[in-house]
Design a protein around this motif. Structure first.
Motif, short mmCIF file in Angstrom:
data_model
loop_
_atom_site.label_atom_id
_atom_site.label_comp_id
_atom_site.label_asym_id
_atom_site.label_seq_id
_atom_site.Cartn_x
_atom_site.Cartn_y
_atom_site.Cartn_z
N PHE A 138 -29.32 -0.62 7.61
CA PHE A 138 -28.13 -0.87 6.80
C PHE A 138 -27.72 -2.34 6.93
O PHE A 138 -27.82 -2.93 8.01
CB PHE A 138 -26.96 0.00 7.28
N ASP A 139 -27.21 -2.90 5.83
CA ASP A 139 -26.65 -4.25 5.88
C ASP A 139 -25.38 -4.22 6.73
O ASP A 139 -24.84 -3.15 7.03
CB ASP A 139 -26.35 -4.72 4.46
N CYS A 140 -24.89 -5.41 7.10
CA CYS A 140 -23.69 -5.44 7.95
C CYS A 140 -22.47 -4.85 7.26
O CYS A 140 -21.51 -4.45 7.92
CB CYS A 140 -23.41 -6.87 8.41
N ASP A 141 -22.51 -4.75 5.92
CA ASP A 141 -21.40 -4.11 5.19
C ASP A 141 -21.61 -2.61 5.03
O ASP A 141 -20.83 -1.93 4.38
CB ASP A 141 -21.18 -4.77 3.83
N GLY A 142 -22.71 -2.08 5.60
CA GLY A 142 -22.97 -0.64 5.57
C GLY A 142 -23.89 -0.16 4.48
O GLY A 142 -24.27 1.02 4.46
N SER A 143 -24.28 -1.03 3.55
CA SER A 143 -25.12 -0.58 2.44
C SER A 143 -26.55 -0.31 2.93
O SER A 143 -27.09 -1.02 3.78
CB SER A 143 -25.13 -1.61 1.31
N VAL A 144 -27.17 0.74 2.38
CA VAL A 144 -28.51 1.15 2.79
C VAL A 144 -29.53 0.09 2.38
O VAL A 144 -29.57 -0.34 1.23
CB VAL A 144 -28.90 2.50 2.17
#
Length: 501
Positions: free
Chosen positions: A483-489
């Motif tokens: 996941f990216d640091c913003d939570g996106s897969v």
């Protein structure tokens, strides 16, 4: 350069030396013969084979085609996958080892034939798998014999001028290397004008088998007689692929050297492995050096992994400059052979191509040929060895248990030992997991002092994610979701983002 910074541009050479793509997203419901989910080497190879067979096809890519794992490979087009043929013969028998060999050799020729019309920097070169330990010399001899017995162009060599530390190697002649993005962009351009539509920015949210199958996206539904999931890890997992594969992360640096670029492709088996090949950019050679593989989320500091690969590069070559660096993630099946075929016996007309184990430049092409023939009803002469419904050999039972025990232990350890509540300020460039009112929160404060807070619970099977300091991502140590640091897969098996907190 700051002592904590890594050298080179943090980007894949293949992405940096090709234009971006601009295929439009799906805009309405669509009816086709076959829907292919995923726009990497497997997905586009499958689409090419199907359009050649006269099928109408829709390729559905969540982001941009040829920008995922395929864009982060070292791009070796070879049937030499380490010291594998002695092992394959022992596990599966000579006939299935021959199927594996024939399929991968055929894939080299398929790519070479297409490269006659698609400019993709393809070069025919020898491939070497070498060992540094005298005790492994007999392993190499056994591999040469096993490879020859299944018809491969194998020879035993005791000296590789480019790798002085090698004490023995198996050499395969007439292998190939290429620019994977150039190849796939050419492939996409061909198929998009020949009964196939390529849709980018189209995330598939579900697949319902039937006659026809329904492929659901936020932008519309695609009805198809058959569906192929070529998404690295299948976006739907009815047959427990998460328990039959494990993720490994590895690292690549592209370096300029003062000495001549090596002529050939080189691989040292073991953990960590070592890989090298050259590539020419605007008339200047660079050497791609890879290694430092580890199970995703369990390798410690990824920054230190890059530094270790750079040291390996300097040990083998007279390095002048690190130009690019990037990492990649591959899924490997517990028996080392990809899964290509029906996704599950009870899911008719849905197929899968996954578990390439780092050798997708040939096995992804193999998937295209096998699945096109399976969908056409003719069957493939190579299908048996890649059958997703196969039972793992008894010799792999230990590996199967170990990998799943590892995931279970990771889950238990994470939830019983961490995280802890804290009120300490988080400095810029740092990350941590804290517990807040019983919830696990992943926090990262970027260099601009902005705090990013997301759930630390992986949306796949609820393991706690870990921070990847080099890529600035949250990685799941159980089954490899990223996941990216913003939570996106960024990578499955998870299909849902980490909720923001």
């Amino acid at each position: 350069m700051n002592e904590n910074e890594l050298p080179g541009t943090d980007a894949s050479l293949w992405l940096e030396t090709t234009p971006s793509t601009d295929f439009q997203p799906l805009a309405e419901d669509k009816r086709v013969d076959v829907a292919v989910v995923g726009g990497g080497i497997a997905g586009l190879s499958i689409a090419m084979e199907l359009t050649d067979a006269g099928k109408s096809v829709a390729v559905l890519e969540a982001k941009r085609i040829a920008s995922g794992v395929t864009a982060r490979t070292t791009a070796k087009v070879t049937s030499q996958h380490g010291l594998v043929y002695d092992e394959l013969t022992s596990k599966f028998g000579r006939e299935k080892a021959r199927q594996y060999a024939d399929a991968n050799e055929a894939a080299i020729e398929i790519v070479a034939d297409r490269a006659d019309r698609i400019e993709c920097d393809l070069r025919r070169v020898p491939a070497y798998t070498f060992v540094n330990d005298e005790n492994d010399r007999n392993r190499v001899r056994r591999e040469v014999n096993a490879a020859r017995n299944v018809g491969l162009p194998a020879s035993f060599v005791e000296r590789i001028p480019q790798i002085p530390a090698a004490v023995a190697a198996v050499r395969f002649d007439d292998q190939a290397q290429f620019h994977p993005r150039k190849y796939l962009l050419g492939l996409a351009d061909e198929v998009s004008h020949d009964g196939c539509d390529v849709f980018e920015g189209t995330t598939v949210t579900g697949v319902t088998p039937g006659s026809p199958c329904e492929v659901e996206t936020a932008r519309g539904t695609v009805l198809a007689d058959d569906v192929v999931l070529a998404t690295h890890f299948p976006i739907t997992d009815p047959a427990g692929y998460f328990a039959r594969m494990y993720p490994k992360q590895s690292y690549v640096v592209a370096v300029r050297t003062r000495d001549p670029a090596p002529d050939g492709m080189f691989y040292r088996t073991g953990t960590p492995y070592f890989s090298a090949r050259s590539h020419e950019i605007d008339g200047e050679s660079v050497v791609l050096v890879g290694g430092q593989n580890h199970k995703t989320g369990q390798g410690g500091s990824t920054t230190e992994r890059y530094r270790a690969v750079e040291r390996e590069a300097r040990n083998h070559f007279d390095v002048d400059e690190v130009v690019f660096r990037w990492s990649t993630q591959d899924y490997r099946s517990v028996d080392g052979v990809p899964f290509i075929g029906p996704i599950a016996p009870w899911r008719e007309h849905v197929y899968v191509a996954t578990g390439f184990g780092g050798w997708g430049m040939t096995t992804g092409v193999v998937a295209g040929r096998i699945l096109a023939e399976e969908i056409a009803g003719t069957g493939s002469e190579w299908a048996d060895v890649f059958d997703p419904g196969r039972l793992p050999p008894l010799s792999n039972a230990t590996s199967f248990v170990e990998e799943n025990t590892n995931a279970g232990k990771q889950f238990v350890a994470d939830w019983t030992t961490k995280p802890h509540a804290t009120t300490e300020p988080l400095p810029p460039g740092n990350a941590r997991i804290v517990r807040e009112n019983g919830s696990a929160i992943a926090e990262y404060r970027d260099e601009n002092d902005e705090l990013h807070r997301v759930s630390a619970v992986c949306t796949h099977l609820k393991c706690l994610v870990k921070w990847n300091d080099a890529e600035e991502t949250w990685d799941c140590p159980c089954h490899g979701s990223r996941f990216d640091c913003d939570g996106s897969v960024l990578d499955g098996p998870a299909v849902r983002d980490l909720p923001k907190r």
